[in-house]
Design a protein around this motif. Structure first.
Motif, PDB file in Angstrom:
ATOM      1  N   TYR A  81     -40.840-112.590 -17.188  1.00 13.09           N
ATOM      2  CA  TYR A  81     -42.005-112.834 -18.041  1.00 13.09           C
ATOM      3  C   TYR A  81     -41.610-112.808 -19.510  1.00 13.09           C
ATOM      4  CZ  TYR A  81     -45.097-112.460 -14.071  1.00 13.09           C
ATOM      5  OH  TYR A  81     -45.729-112.680 -12.870  1.00 13.09           O
ATOM      6  N   GLU A  82     -42.298-113.609 -20.277  1.00 16.66           N
ATOM      7  CA  GLU A  82     -42.137-113.612 -21.729  1.00 16.66           C
ATOM      8  C   GLU A  82     -43.362-112.935 -22.333  1.00 16.66           C
ATOM      9  OE1 GLU A  82     -41.726-116.787 -25.409  1.00 16.66           O
ATOM     10  OE2 GLU A  82     -41.450-117.494 -23.354  1.00 16.66           O
ATOM     11  N   TYR A  83     -43.123-111.952 -23.171  1.00 16.64           N
ATOM     12  CA  TYR A  83     -44.208-111.225 -23.823  1.00 16.64           C
ATOM     13  C   TYR A  83     -44.733-112.063 -24.978  1.00 16.64           C
ATOM     14  CZ  TYR A  83     -46.598-107.506 -26.413  1.00 16.64           C
ATOM     15  OH  TYR A  83     -47.520-106.746 -27.081  1.00 16.64           O
ATOM     16  N   LYS A  84     -46.035-112.342 -24.945  1.00 16.79           N
ATOM     17  CA  LYS A  84     -46.667-113.177 -25.970  1.00 16.79           C
ATOM     18  C   LYS A  84     -47.461-112.366 -26.989  1.00 16.79           C
ATOM     19  CE  LYS A  84     -45.489-117.147 -24.092  1.00 16.79           C
ATOM     20  NZ  LYS A  84     -44.767-118.204 -24.773  1.00 16.79           N
ATOM     21  N   GLY A  85     -47.604-111.063 -26.755  1.00 13.96           N
ATOM     22  CA  GLY A  85     -48.274-110.205 -27.721  1.00 13.96           C
ATOM     23  C   GLY A  85     -49.706-109.865 -27.342  1.00 13.96           C
ATOM     24  N   THR A  86     -50.409-109.312 -28.332  1.00 14.99           N
ATOM     25  CA  THR A  86     -51.795-108.889 -28.131  1.00 14.99           C
ATOM     26  C   THR A  86     -52.761-109.738 -28.959  1.00 14.99           C
ATOM     27  OG1 THR A  86     -51.554-107.234 -29.876  1.00 14.99           O
ATOM     28  CG2 THR A  86     -51.162-106.492 -27.614  1.00 14.99           C
ATOM     29  N   ASP A  87     -52.252-110.769 -29.614  1.00 15.17           N
ATOM     30  CA  ASP A  87     -53.100-111.592 -30.477  1.00 15.17           C
ATOM     31  C   ASP A  87     -53.518-112.915 -29.831  1.00 15.17           C
ATOM     32  OD1 ASP A  87     -52.837-109.670 -32.450  1.00 15.17           O
ATOM     33  OD2 ASP A  87     -51.076-110.634 -33.314  1.00 15.17           O
ATOM     34  N   ILE A  88     -53.010-113.236 -28.658  1.00 10.19           N
ATOM     35  CA  ILE A  88     -53.334-114.503 -27.996  1.00 10.19           C
ATOM     36  C   ILE A  88     -54.777-114.482 -27.498  1.00 10.19           C
ATOM     37  CG2 ILE A  88     -52.738-116.057 -26.083  1.00 10.19           C
ATOM     38  CD1 ILE A  88     -50.466-115.958 -28.039  1.00 10.19           C
ATOM     39  N   LEU A  89     -55.138-113.439 -26.768  1.00  7.77           N
ATOM     40  CA  LEU A  89     -56.481-113.253 -26.221  1.00  7.77           C
ATOM     41  C   LEU A  89     -56.911-111.823 -26.550  1.00  7.77           C
ATOM     42  CD1 LEU A  89     -55.741-114.953 -22.799  1.00  7.77           C
ATOM     43  CD2 LEU A  89     -57.323-115.831 -24.529  1.00  7.77           C
ATOM     44  N   ASP A  91     -58.152-107.968 -26.671  1.00  3.20           N
ATOM     45  CA  ASP A  91     -58.111-106.702 -25.917  1.00  3.20           C
ATOM     46  C   ASP A  91     -57.150-106.698 -24.734  1.00  3.20           C
ATOM     47  OD1 ASP A  91     -60.006-105.744 -27.645  1.00  3.20           O
ATOM     48  OD2 ASP A  91     -61.687-105.964 -26.261  1.00  3.20           O
ATOM     49  N   ARG A  92     -56.003-107.365 -24.879  1.00  7.62           N
ATOM     50  CA  ARG A  92     -55.046-107.383 -23.782  1.00  7.62           C
ATOM     51  C   ARG A  92     -53.647-107.704 -24.282  1.00  7.62           C
ATOM     52  NH1 ARG A  92     -58.020-112.309 -21.112  1.00  7.62           N
ATOM     53  NH2 ARG A  92     -59.554-111.479 -22.527  1.00  7.62           N
ATOM     54  N   TYR A  93     -52.693-107.304 -23.479  1.00  4.60           N
ATOM     55  CA  TYR A  93     -51.318-107.767 -23.630  1.00  4.60           C
ATOM     56  C   TYR A  93     -51.226-109.036 -22.785  1.00  4.60           C
ATOM     57  CZ  TYR A  93     -50.237-103.021 -25.236  1.00  4.60           C
ATOM     58  OH  TYR A  93     -50.207-101.829 -25.911  1.00  4.60           O
ATOM     59  N   TYR A  94     -50.504-110.022 -23.276  1.00  8.47           N
ATOM     60  CA  TYR A  94     -50.412-111.293 -22.556  1.00  8.47           C
ATOM     61  C   TYR A  94     -48.946-111.663 -22.333  1.00  8.47           C
ATOM     62  CZ  TYR A  94     -50.908-116.226 -21.415  1.00  8.47           C
ATOM     63  OH  TYR A  94     -50.821-117.441 -20.798  1.00  8.47           O
ATOM     64  N   PHE A  95     -48.653-112.116 -21.116  1.00  6.53           N
ATOM     65  CA  PHE A  95     -47.304-112.511 -20.712  1.00  6.53           C
ATOM     66  C   PHE A  95     -47.395-113.833 -19.950  1.00  6.53           C
ATOM     67  CE2 PHE A  95     -47.555-107.946 -20.809  1.00  6.53           C
ATOM     68  CZ  PHE A  95     -46.334-107.494 -21.286  1.00  6.53           C
ATOM     69  N   SER A  96     -46.356-114.639 -20.056  1.00  8.86           N
ATOM     70  CA  SER A  96     -46.280-115.840 -19.225  1.00  8.86           C
ATOM     71  C   SER A  96     -44.891-115.930 -18.620  1.00  8.86           C
ATOM     72  CB  SER A  96     -46.606-117.098 -20.032  1.00  8.86           C
ATOM     73  OG  SER A  96     -45.626-117.345 -21.001  1.00  8.86           O
ATOM     74  N   HIS A 106     -52.480-110.838 -17.734  1.00 12.60           N
ATOM     75  CA  HIS A 106     -53.407-110.272 -18.703  1.00 12.60           C
ATOM     76  C   HIS A 106     -53.429-108.772 -18.396  1.00 12.60           C
ATOM     77  CE1 HIS A 106     -55.071-114.365 -19.349  1.00 12.60           C
ATOM     78  NE2 HIS A 106     -54.734-114.500 -18.084  1.00 12.60           N
ATOM     79  N   MET A 107     -53.020-107.953 -19.341  1.00 10.20           N
ATOM     80  CA  MET A 107     -52.894-106.523 -19.101  1.00 10.20           C
ATOM     81  C   MET A 107     -53.968-105.784 -19.892  1.00 10.20           C
ATOM     82  SD  MET A 107     -49.493-104.203 -19.574  1.00 10.20           S
ATOM     83  CE  MET A 107     -48.566-105.206 -18.441  1.00 10.20           C
ATOM     84  N   PHE A 108     -54.832-105.057 -19.170  1.00  5.29           N
ATOM     85  CA  PHE A 108     -56.002-104.408 -19.755  1.00  5.29           C
ATOM     86  C   PHE A 108     -55.993-102.906 -19.489  1.00  5.29           C
ATOM     87  CE2 PHE A 108     -57.389-108.593 -18.171  1.00  5.29           C
ATOM     88  CZ  PHE A 108     -58.052-109.128 -19.264  1.00  5.29           C
TER      89      PHE A 108
END
Length: 171
Positions: A81-89, A91-96, A106-108
């Motif tokens: 997974y590539e960490y995309k940060g918390t600014d994409i969407l 209240d979550r951490y986002y990875f693709s 989507h990590m909540f």
């Protein structure tokens, strides 16, 4: 059967392979992150039987505390997974994962209203065939109309989703 290239929007018919892929990926995530994870949920259209979807497995990871997400980054990188940060969407951490993208996480924090709404919408579509068929028709129309515009495709589904969420008591 998985993978959506950047800049493209298309749907493929639901397949049980998505359930298998989610289960396999969920086990890898749980094994890698162990006690950091409260739950791993299959969300999005690939989680709804008989609903066509973009060929990306959407995964929600539920954490006891939001800041634990920082401790998950390296483990998820080991899984590709590539960490995309918390600014994409919000209240979550986002990875693709993958190019073309095959999975997204989507990590909540547990109790997060976005997570609760995701699960409620998924469950509503699973139980209500009329809503499922309506959503299927809308998605097919929008995917043909916006084959290269993911943002507009997603935005134009919002009214339908909001109507369902109001029925479920979300404002």
């Amino acid at each position: 059967m998985l993978g959506l290239p950047k800049g493209e929007v298309y749907l493929i018919p639901w397949t049980n392979e998505w359930v298998t892929e989610f289960r396999n990926e969920s086990e890898k995530i749980k094994s890698e992150l162990d006690e950091l994870v409260l739950a791993v949920h299959h969300i999005g259209s690939t989680a709804v039987k008989n609903l066509s979807a973009k060929p990306i497995i959407d995964i929600a990871i539920e954490l006891n505390e939001y800041q634990l997400g920082k401790q998950c980054v390296q483990g998820l990188k080991r899984l590709g997974y590539e960490y995309k940060g918390t600014d994409i969407l919000p209240d979550r951490y986002y990875f693709s994962k993958g190019e073309p993208r095959t999975h997204q996480i989507h990590m909540f924090q547990t109790g997060n209203h976005y997570l609760i709404k995701q699960l409620a919408f998924r469950d509503y579509l699973i139980k209500d065939n009329e809503a499922l068929n309506e959503y299927q028709t809308l998605k097919e129309t929008l995917s043909r109309k916006h084959q290269t515009d993911k943002i507009t495709y997603s935005h134009e589904k919002t009214e339908f989703i909001n109507i369902i969420m109001e029925k479920l008591g979300f404002n």
